[in-house]
Design a protein around this motif. Structure first.
Motif, PDB file in Angstrom:
ATOM      1  N   UNK A   1       6.201  -5.191  -8.313  1.00 26.00           N
ATOM      2  CA  UNK A   1       5.498  -4.229  -9.131  1.00 26.00           C
ATOM      3  C   UNK A   1       6.140  -2.829  -8.873  1.00 26.00           C
ATOM      4  N   UNK A   2       6.335  -2.531  -7.613  1.00 30.66           N
ATOM      5  CA  UNK A   2       7.159  -0.986  -7.260  1.00 30.66           C
ATOM      6  C   UNK A   2       8.509  -1.156  -7.189  1.00 30.66           C
TER       7      UNK A   2
ATOM      8  N   UNK B   1       6.549   5.082   0.048  1.00 27.37           N
ATOM      9  CA  UNK B   1       7.517   3.882  -0.280  1.00 27.37           C
ATOM     10  C   UNK B   1       8.186   3.373   1.163  1.00 27.37           C
TER      11      UNK B   1
ATOM     12  N   UNK C   1      -0.920  -6.292  -0.144  1.00 27.61           N
ATOM     13  CA  UNK C   1      -0.980  -5.911  -1.349  1.00 27.61           C
ATOM     14  C   UNK C   1      -2.075  -4.644  -1.729  1.00 27.61           C
TER      15      UNK C   1
ATOM     16  N   UNK D   1      -1.289  -0.764  -2.872  1.00 29.21           N
ATOM     17  CA  UNK D   1      -1.944  -0.494  -4.169  1.00 29.21           C
ATOM     18  C   UNK D   1      -2.648   1.002  -4.123  1.00 29.21           C
TER      19      UNK D   1
ATOM     20  N   UNK E   1       6.405  -5.245   1.943  1.00 28.51           N
ATOM     21  CA  UNK E   1       7.474  -6.180   0.948  1.00 28.51           C
ATOM     22  C   UNK E   1       8.063  -7.306   1.926  1.00 28.51           C
TER      23      UNK E   1
ATOM     24  N   UNK F   1       5.855  -9.868   3.232  1.00 30.58           N
ATOM     25  CA  UNK F   1       5.318 -10.856   2.357  1.00 30.58           C
ATOM     26  C   UNK F   1       6.571 -11.599   1.979  1.00 30.58           C
TER      27      UNK F   1
ATOM     28  N   UNK G   1      10.787   0.178  -5.301  1.00 30.28           N
ATOM     29  CA  UNK G   1      11.243   0.024  -4.233  1.00 30.28           C
ATOM     30  C   UNK G   1      10.932  -1.531  -3.582  1.00 30.28           C
ATOM     31  N   UNK G   2       9.956  -2.293  -3.914  1.00 30.21           N
ATOM     32  CA  UNK G   2      10.232  -3.708  -3.814  1.00 30.21           C
ATOM     33  C   UNK G   2      11.348  -4.214  -4.298  1.00 30.21           C
TER      34      UNK G   2
ATOM     35  N   UNK H   1       5.415   0.595   1.528  1.00 30.89           N
ATOM     36  CA  UNK H   1       5.483  -0.598   0.956  1.00 30.89           C
ATOM     37  C   UNK H   1       6.631  -1.700   1.075  1.00 30.89           C
ATOM     38  N   UNK H   2       7.710  -0.988   1.519  1.00 33.74           N
ATOM     39  CA  UNK H   2       8.855  -1.481   1.875  1.00 33.74           C
ATOM     40  C   UNK H   2       8.732  -2.460   3.208  1.00 33.74           C
TER      41      UNK H   2
END
Lengths: 373, 373
Positions: free
Chosen positions: B255-256, A182, A283, A287, A189, A192, B258-259, A185-186
């Protein structure tokens, strides 16, 4: 050997495909930029695929065409080096979705004759690996002696063993993980959103007037760069040192050396990387979840083959910490796969895999040598 | 008591000053927005100053005027709560440089009649404390029973004890540090660059047309927010859970979970905070180095007074980790200052000081109670 044209020979293969992507799209044709070093043995049994990280490229041991800097792993790949180009045929492929010659958002969509931009299909780590496998078919290499990589390169090596177990004798996975957390991903993000917040991004259609979202991309790089370094490493290198010997300026210029360093990292990055590619590759990383691809159990990813594994982590890496490597080792143990694992000490955090490390050299030399015996 | 007008009484004092700032500027007049709770004792000996964090405000236990949410520390401050407004006169001050009523870049420059924007002088944590001291003079409070704060609030409590040792009987410093580390500065620099990269920032002159750099500020908030949470906490709360039960979208929407959570944090922040204030307050934090203000030796900061100290850290806080609190405790020991210190367990990282924590409540109740005896 260094003067030999075979050392660092850059080529681009246009393969008809189609490449069926995880997202369901058929990509055809597929451009794959790659570089090779050394000679392929008559039995094609000495091929090592070196897989690059998020912002890497295929110039693993040759000068970067934009920056003029040495290859990103020149200390690891070359004559007499751990990945010895006198013995191995080394291939490095610019990953699918990147911007150094392989198909990606900055390349031409053959259906329209225009650049793909955000019409390029979202890709996965496994798609990158599938594209590499297509290139190996093209080169007449049935089975890799080894797939080797750090960070996202390690994920590709893992995905190779899971996707084409019969085609890879050994995998070296350095400072990597079997899935994005997580927190991983954070951070991506944030990057992005920084790119998309730049008004010059324009939904990705910024190629025509040569005015890319460089401010947003620089911010994305700055945020990511912090995760590549350890807190202790940043303190040792910069601490609270000021740019000038004078006092603080009581302004918003880069007073602290760490600010100036980060700004430089951001600004120099935008000269060599495409913002849309950054979106696509982050991304793909987010994924990535090798267990999910195998019914939720990571060990299932490794049950089909007889690939040997070497895993290395660094104790100050907080992007892909040792616990992530341990999770992979446990899964390999559960699958009965041969694996050696070591956590190396380094003050440099995640970036340690790119830096001088005699211990890492010894581990890789030893592991590859054992594979020959 | 909750219906009493004395509970959460918001006021703004315009003090003539001048306030001499660390950067050399004389600020005059100085607007200070503040809120008080409870009654000041006849001897003015029961005043507790609660200091807020980077994006906090003076509405510590009353409804936020913009969001309508309860005060940011309503669980800590109130009748019968650890900071008991039936016994203490609680003051919370919107820090200098902020945007909720105190002088800052979004307030009027009396010399020009226009908003300050980036002409507002760069301020320090000590300047915030000096402004609070001016307010206490105005309120007729010679000495605080306690200065209490978490994060940047803890830095103010430390700066109180170092700057006005004769005016503060005790200091409660939670999840804080005596200086910003290279990594702390790095994260803030990412945030500042994100704001300045937004073309609507326009050198800070964005107030006239109500079109602020909200995209950049949202990115800054997202990056900072990651540092407020622990990796384990993010994993427990979100892991890799998707927004919908369906599969990944193979696109760039959130998607997630957390995003989506991070995007929400960014977007909701821009409604209640000013981008220029974010620049100024992060700068004040980065400039903070209590040892540097005292000849390079932290213990020197605490040698003049007889303030009692209570320090609390949280084991999963990686923004201001326990080691930072320990550094302060060692300095207090060296200065011969009375100090109690505890590291509390929490899965929530830096944000733990704002959340339900019976252990923290007990520590604060016990420490304040001991101060009365």
């Amino acid at each position: 050997m260094l003067d030999d044209a075979r050392f660092g020979l850059s080529r681009t293969a246009t393969l008809p495909g189609p490449l069926r992507l995880d997202g369901g799209v058929l990509l055809s044709p597929v451009d794959i930029a790659y570089e090779t070093y050394g000679d392929l043995a008559p039995d094609a049994g000495n091929a090592i695929l070196v897989c690059h990280a998020l912002t890497g490229d295929h110039h693993v041991a040759s000068e970067h065409p934009v920056t003029g800097k040495p290859g990103w792993w020149a200390r690891m790949v070359g004559p007499g080096k751990p990945i010895d180009t006198d013995r191995y045929f080394v291939i490095c492929v610019n990953v699918l979705g990147s911007c150094l010659g392989s198909s990606g958002p900055a390349s031409v969509n053959p259906a329209t004759g225009k650049l793909w931009a955000m019409a390029f299909p979202v890709i996965t780590i496994r798609d990158m690996v599938r594209a590499q496998a297509m290139l190996l078919d093209h080169l007449g290499i049935a089975k890799l002696f080894a797939a080797v990589g750090g960070s996202m390169g390690g994920m590709q090596a893992l995905s190779w063993a899971a996707t084409f177990p019969e085609r890879v004798a050994s995998a070296v996975v350095i400072a990597s993980a079997a899935r994005h957390s997580a927190q991983n991903i954070a951070f991506h993000e944030v990057g992005r959103q920084a790119i998309m917040a730049d008004h010059r991004w324009r939904g990705g259609d910024y190629y025509a007037d040569n005015d890319p979202p460089s401010s947003g991309l620089a911010v994305a790089r700055m945020a990511a760069h912090i995760t590549y370094l350890s807190e202790a490493g940043l303190t040792a290198k910069f601490g609270r040192k000021l740019q000038s010997r004078d006092a603080k300026t009581f302004g918003f210029d880069a007073d602290f050396q760490v600010e100036s360093y980060l700004r430089h990292q951001g600004l120099s990055f935008v000269d060599r990387f495409d913002a849309n590619s950054y979106l696509y590759i982050t991304r793909a990383l987010d994924y990535f979840d090798l267990a999910e691809e195998h019914g939720g159990t990571l060990a299932n990813a490794f049950k089909r083959g007889d690939t040997r594994f070497c895993l290395v982590s660094f104790d100050t890496d907080w992007l892909y910490p040792t616990s992530e490597s341990r999770t992979i080792v446990h899964a390999l143990n559960a699958a009965g796969a041969p694996v050696s694992f070591v956590e190396l000490k380094s003050p440099f955090g995640h970036d340690a895999f790119l830096l001088e490390s005699p211990e890492l050299d010894r581990v890789i030399t030893g592991f590859l040598g054992a594979g020959e015996r």
